[in-house]
Design a protein around this motif. Sequence first.
Motif, PDB file in Angstrom:
ATOM      1  N   GLY A 170     -56.557 -23.303 124.381  1.00 35.46           N
ATOM      2  CA  GLY A 170     -57.859 -23.419 124.844  1.00 35.46           C
ATOM      3  C   GLY A 170     -57.595 -23.006 126.417  1.00 35.46           C
ATOM      4  N   GLY A 171     -58.889 -22.715 126.982  1.00 37.59           N
ATOM      5  CA  GLY A 171     -58.697 -22.712 128.650  1.00 37.59           C
ATOM      6  C   GLY A 171     -59.884 -21.821 129.132  1.00 37.59           C
ATOM      7  N   LEU A 172     -59.838 -21.415 130.474  1.00 37.13           N
ATOM      8  CA  LEU A 172     -60.966 -20.681 131.006  1.00 37.13           C
ATOM      9  C   LEU A 172     -60.750 -19.239 131.225  1.00 37.13           C
ATOM     10  N   VAL A 173     -61.440 -18.661 130.415  1.00 32.11           N
ATOM     11  CA  VAL A 173     -61.371 -17.050 130.785  1.00 32.11           C
ATOM     12  C   VAL A 173     -62.441 -16.422 130.902  1.00 32.11           C
ATOM     13  N   GLN A 174     -62.507 -15.043 131.330  1.00 27.91           N
ATOM     14  CA  GLN A 174     -63.647 -14.295 131.452  1.00 27.91           C
ATOM     15  C   GLN A 174     -64.301 -13.730 130.204  1.00 27.91           C
ATOM     16  N   ALA A 175     -65.460 -13.239 130.470  1.00 24.38           N
ATOM     17  CA  ALA A 175     -66.115 -12.566 129.183  1.00 24.38           C
ATOM     18  C   ALA A 175     -65.364 -11.303 128.819  1.00 24.38           C
ATOM     19  N   GLY A 176     -65.163 -11.017 127.571  1.00 28.99           N
ATOM     20  CA  GLY A 176     -64.213  -9.823 127.272  1.00 28.99           C
ATOM     21  C   GLY A 176     -62.700  -9.998 127.087  1.00 28.99           C
ATOM     22  N   ASP A 177     -62.436 -11.044 127.583  1.00 32.31           N
ATOM     23  CA  ASP A 177     -61.100 -11.495 127.332  1.00 32.31           C
ATOM     24  C   ASP A 177     -60.612 -12.129 125.891  1.00 32.31           C
ATOM     25  N   SER A 178     -59.304 -12.304 125.904  1.00 29.00           N
ATOM     26  CA  SER A 178     -58.959 -13.012 124.593  1.00 29.00           C
ATOM     27  C   SER A 178     -58.195 -14.412 124.587  1.00 29.00           C
ATOM     28  N   LEU A 179     -57.999 -15.126 123.594  1.00 31.67           N
ATOM     29  CA  LEU A 179     -57.291 -16.357 123.585  1.00 31.67           C
ATOM     30  C   LEU A 179     -56.814 -16.384 122.302  1.00 31.67           C
ATOM     31  N   ARG A 180     -55.790 -17.157 122.030  1.00 31.64           N
ATOM     32  CA  ARG A 180     -55.492 -17.487 120.720  1.00 31.64           C
ATOM     33  C   ARG A 180     -55.181 -19.106 120.695  1.00 31.64           C
TER      34      ARG A 180
END
Length: 124
Positions: free
Chosen positions: A9-19
């Motif tokens: 988990g984490g903090l990202v911007q809209a449109g980004d990806s996470l796994r």
Amino acid sequence: QVQLVESGGGLVQAGDSLRLSCAASGRTVNSGAMGWFRQAPGKEREFVASIGRNGVTTYYADSVKGRFTISRDNAKNTVYLQMNSLKPEDTAVYYCAANYRLRISVDVASFDYWGQGTQVTISS
């Protein structure tokens, strides 16, 4: 004793990806249904995705269909949730869960084992 540990988990911007990853111990991920759920502040925990015992059957919530993908690696005894095109409304604590009684499930109440959760925050 079954233990599930989420990470990624984490903090990202809209449109980004996470796994997200869910490492299991005590039982193998291919001996039951595995699922991902999420809970936003002030809301009930909701279903996101699940993968069946056969490793082929998958289900997704309508809100994430086409953007999220659940998978598992039997050798690593780990389940993943690939999240693409993230939106601010995806912000929540994400939980991994296991159900060893059913082949597949989307019902939060049917899952017996839960991880501690990992925070996902999407900024606009």
